[in-house]
Motif scaffolding. Structure first.
Motif, PDB file in Angstrom:
ATOM      1  N   THR A  93      -1.537   3.996   1.293  1.00  0.00           N
ATOM      2  CA  THR A  93      -0.718   5.052   1.866  1.00  0.00           C
ATOM      3  C   THR A  93      -1.516   5.875   2.875  1.00  0.00           C
ATOM      4  OG1 THR A  93       0.635   5.157  -0.113  1.00  0.00           O
ATOM      5  CG2 THR A  93       0.638   7.098   1.291  1.00  0.00           C
ATOM      6  N   GLU A 144       5.895   6.670   1.795  1.00  0.00           N
ATOM      7  CA  GLU A 144       5.849   6.336   0.375  1.00  0.00           C
ATOM      8  C   GLU A 144       6.814   7.204  -0.425  1.00  0.00           C
ATOM      9  OE1 GLU A 144       2.169   7.456  -1.744  1.00  0.00           O
ATOM     10  OE2 GLU A 144       2.406   5.521  -2.704  1.00  0.00           O
ATOM     11  N   ASP A 160       5.921   1.648   3.653  1.00  0.00           N
ATOM     12  CA  ASP A 160       5.120   1.873   2.452  1.00  0.00           C
ATOM     13  C   ASP A 160       5.961   1.583   1.213  1.00  0.00           C
ATOM     14  OD1 ASP A 160       3.027   2.524   0.843  1.00  0.00           O
ATOM     15  OD2 ASP A 160       2.704   4.527   1.673  1.00  0.00           O
ATOM     16  N   GLU A 161       5.691   0.490   0.580  1.00  0.00           N
ATOM     17  CA  GLU A 161       6.433   0.022  -0.598  1.00  0.00           C
ATOM     18  C   GLU A 161       7.945  -0.005  -0.389  1.00  0.00           C
ATOM     19  OE1 GLU A 161       5.030   1.306  -4.348  1.00  0.00           O
ATOM     20  OE2 GLU A 161       3.028   1.757  -3.588  1.00  0.00           O
TER      21      GLU A 161
HETATM   22 MG    MG Z   1       0.639   4.557  -1.888  1.00  0.00          MG
END
Ligand code: MG
Ligand code: ATP
Lengths: 394, 291
Positions: free
Chosen positions: B41, B78, B154-155
């Motif tokens: 991140t 994130e 991010d994810e």
């Molecule tokens: Mg992260």
């Protein structure tokens, strides 16, 4: 896209999304209702002023009717209806049936069901005396026209040593009070919305996406301008509602001639005061990430605003006092105290100018400092950011 | 092409990034994997300019990445962030326009994504009334709405149901086919293995392995042998020269000292049904790399 495009877009978003939120609509509706009620209530409570129905019979009835009518006209909030009867018996019947509450016969006898109110009694007595005096003068051989003219006397003119009449001073106080309360409510409301908006964006991290797209200054400007426009819309709605209620209620006092000027100036002061506090609130709000923390960090700024408010209220009572004069020039107090002094009467041009200039400087200072704080703090999520740290860094 | 060069970042005493470098080529899907707290991140936030690095540089098309260029990137942070009170389509249009799209184009792009990501029924619902997964889809749409030149996600797959995973994968593959580089972080290694051209493994703020999935596999390829014997005495596996990793009936997986010696011994012990190197899974490579 140019530099102003994002500002306009964020402004528009604030106006659309906040403006349609339930909180805003209900808040506005409640404020408008309160204002309308405050303006119209005295009238409603008073049952719409005094209403009388009076019967007349016998000699001098026509003259009495004319004089009574003129009296009712002259007195505010009084409505008087006259019913003519052919004779005393008819008048008595009228009272008994409840058609009239009192009747004057031959301008000599007052017949009533029960004793009339003091107001009505005074009106009837006065009319009786005028008409009877006219009649005697006439029977003494004077020209009827001249008699009537001679009887027309203007009420006592009131002169107050302070230069303005007592009544006007009262109206001015009312105006000033209305301006202060409105300014305070709108500034604190709009600024709280700015602060909550900042935390909303910071807390939800949407600010990361936003600031990868637009500059912090653009985001902040859009928010402050958008909510400011909503504030002005609110002022307009409240003013229109209050004015309309007063018109309908028929109790709009004679406003001083310079009222429009005073109101325009108040809007100007609203803008300056709002800009100052909005940026201040936004900068402080950018230090925290959760709405629950907002209240406590905002306390000093809220106290400053409250202090301005109390000084302004004090200035309403004593517009010419030293405190009012000095603080009407010192920012940020001036934003609320100066409009009070302005609606209280003449303020020297140079004082207004100085107050305006100083306040403008204060706004620029807050924009500069607050902008820096906001820019640096708004991306630092998590624990509360310390203001000294932010100012030192970078 | 995105080049990240020797990024460094510390939070007080804590070193978050200790010289992270990686390259993402046009049209490449880059999977960014690493344990919790490894620095994924932090790296992505630096790329998006929401965090300042202490050292190092991010370059795009061989020039330092600046604000104007970054505006043409798509970013999914994130921690998800959307305006709770805005409706789905309205929100997408807003972000499209904020990136400089005309009202018309923003609307068309928003509608297209709404359909692709299965949000048609929810188009005029306020975001706060959506389920978490659907909010996630909107978040993705926000990252995609302005037809970005580069995607930093991010994810993006966490919290999605299998249908949404497929829908998103399809959209991303389509973007890479159009030459857009995509970087996404994930803990779902099978997904990374399936979708990505390249993988970067980060551990403790350093890149410990980067390359195509095949390259990473090659590094680990000749590590483990799979041997299946029949007609052997019980306990045969223990006689093979090597360390046993797993054992299941006739089958054994081991790390050999010498593979040819294992084969000779196996032939002596019984009938060799199967014998060969095990293709490592990404998760194994990952465990190995971060160990
Ligand atoms: Mg992260
Ligand atoms: N604001 C912060 N203050 C202090 N330390 C931080 C901060 N943000 C991140 N860190 C630290 O930096 C390191 C890297 O964190 P980062 O969030 O980049 O990890 P990550 O790879 O994204 O992990 P995850 O898989 O859990 O999302 C961690 O050790 C973390 O504790």
């Amino acid at each position: 896209m140019n530099e102003l495009g994002p500002v306009w877009l964020t402004t528009r978003r604030e106006i659309l999304v906040r403006g349609r939120s339930r909180a805003f609509i209900i808040g506005l509706a409640v404020t408008v209702l309160l204002v309308v009620a405050a303006v119209a209530l005295p009238r409603l409570m008073g049952g719409g002023g005094d209403r009388y129905v009076v019967g007349l019979a016998g000699a001098q009835s026509d003259r009495l009717a004319a004089v009574l009518g003129a009296q009712a006209e002259a007195a505010e909030d009084t409505e008087l209806t006259v019913v003519s009867y052919p004779d005393e018996a008819a008048a008595r019947a009228g009272i008994e049936s409840g058609e009239v509450e009192a009747a004057v016969v031959d301008n000599a006898r007052l017949i009533v069901a029960e004793s009339p109110g003091a107001n009505l009694r005074t009106m009837l007595d006065t009319a009786h005396r005028i008409v009877a005096t006219e009649e005697r003068l006439r029977s003494a051989g004077l020209d009827p026209g001249a008699v009537q003219q001679a009887m027309q006397v203007e009420p006592l003119a009131q002169v107050s040593l302070s230069g303005t009449s007592e009544e006007e001073a009262g109206t001015r106080r009312m105006l000033a009070m209305a301006v202060v309360i409105l300014l305070f409510l709108l500034i604190i409301q709009a600024c709280t919305m700015v602060a909550m908006g900042v935390v909303e964006e910071k807390g939800s991290r949407i600010v990361e996406i936003l600031l990868a797209t637009i500059r912090p200054a653009q985001l902040l400007a859009g928010k402050v301008i958008g909510l400011g426009v909503l504030g002005l819309l609110q002022i307009a709605a409240i003013a229109v509602a209050a004015y309309a209620a007063a018109q309908v209620g028929g109790l709009l006092p004679e406003l001083p001639e310079d009222t429009p000027g005073v109101l325009a100036l108040s809007v100007g002061w609203f803008l300056l005061g709002y800009a100052f506090y909005a940026v201040l609130f936004a900068a402080i709000a950018s230090l925290v990430s959760r709405q629950e923390e907002l209240q406590s960090v905002l306390t000093p700024a809220t106290l400053l605003l409250m202090a301005s408010y109390f000084v302004a209220i004090y200035a309403v009572m004593e517009p010419a006092g030293t405190v009012a004069r000095v603080l009407s020039i010192v920012p940020p107090f001036s934003a609320m105290v100066m409009p009070v002094r302005a609606s209280g009467g003449e303020v020297p041009m140079w004082e207004t100018g100085l107050a305006f200039g100083l306040m403008l400087l204060a706004v620029l200072l807050v924009l500069w400092l607050g902008g820096r704080v906001y820019e640096r703090a708004v991306l630092r999520t998590g624990a509360r950011v310390r203001i000294a740290e932010v100012l030192r860094a970078g | 092409m995105l080049r990240i060069d020797e990024l460094r970042k510390r939070y007080g005493e804590k070193v978050a990034l200790d010289g992270v470098s990686l390259t993402v080529r046009p049209g490449e899907m880059f999977g960014f994997v690493g344990a919790n707290g490894a620095g994924k991140t932090t790296t992505m936030r630096i790329v998006m300019g929401v965090l300042q690095p202490d050292g190092g540089e991010v370059r795009w098309q061989d020039r330092p990445l600046d604000f104007a260029t970054r505006r043409r990137f798509g970013y999914m942070p994130e921690e998800r962030g959307l305006y709770a009170k805005m409706r789905v389509r309205e929100q997408l249009e807003y972000f499209g326009r904020l990136h400089g799209m005309s009202p018309d184009r923003a609307r068309r792009s928003a509608d297209d994504l709404i359909e692709r990501l299965g949000l048609t029924e929810r188009r005029d619902t306020e975001v706060e009334r959506l389920s978490l997964g659907n909010q996630q889809r909107v978040q993705l749409a926000v990252a995609l709405v302005h037809e970005p030149e580069m995607l930093i996600l991010d994810e993006p797959f966490s919290g999605l149901d299998p249908i949404a995973v497929d829908a998103l994968a399809e959209v991303l593959l389509e973007r890479t086919a159009a030459g857009v580089p995509v970087v996404f972080s994930s803990h779902q290694l099978e997904l990374v293995e399936r979708l990505c051209d390249s993988v970067g493994i980060i551990a403790g703020g350093r890149m410990v392995a980067t390359g195509t999935v095949a390259e990473l596999r090659a590094r680990e390829r000749h590590k483990r042998l799979r041997v299946v014997l029949s007609e052997a005495e019980p306990g045969w596996a223990d006689r093979l020269p090597g360390t046993i990793v797993a054992k299941d009936g006739d089958e054994v997986i081991l790390e050999p000292d010498d593979d040819q010696a294992v084969l000779l011994e196996a032939m002596r012990l019984g009938r060799v049904e199967q014998f060969g190197w095990v293709e490592p899974k990404l998760s194994e490579i990952f465990r190995e790399a971060v160990a």
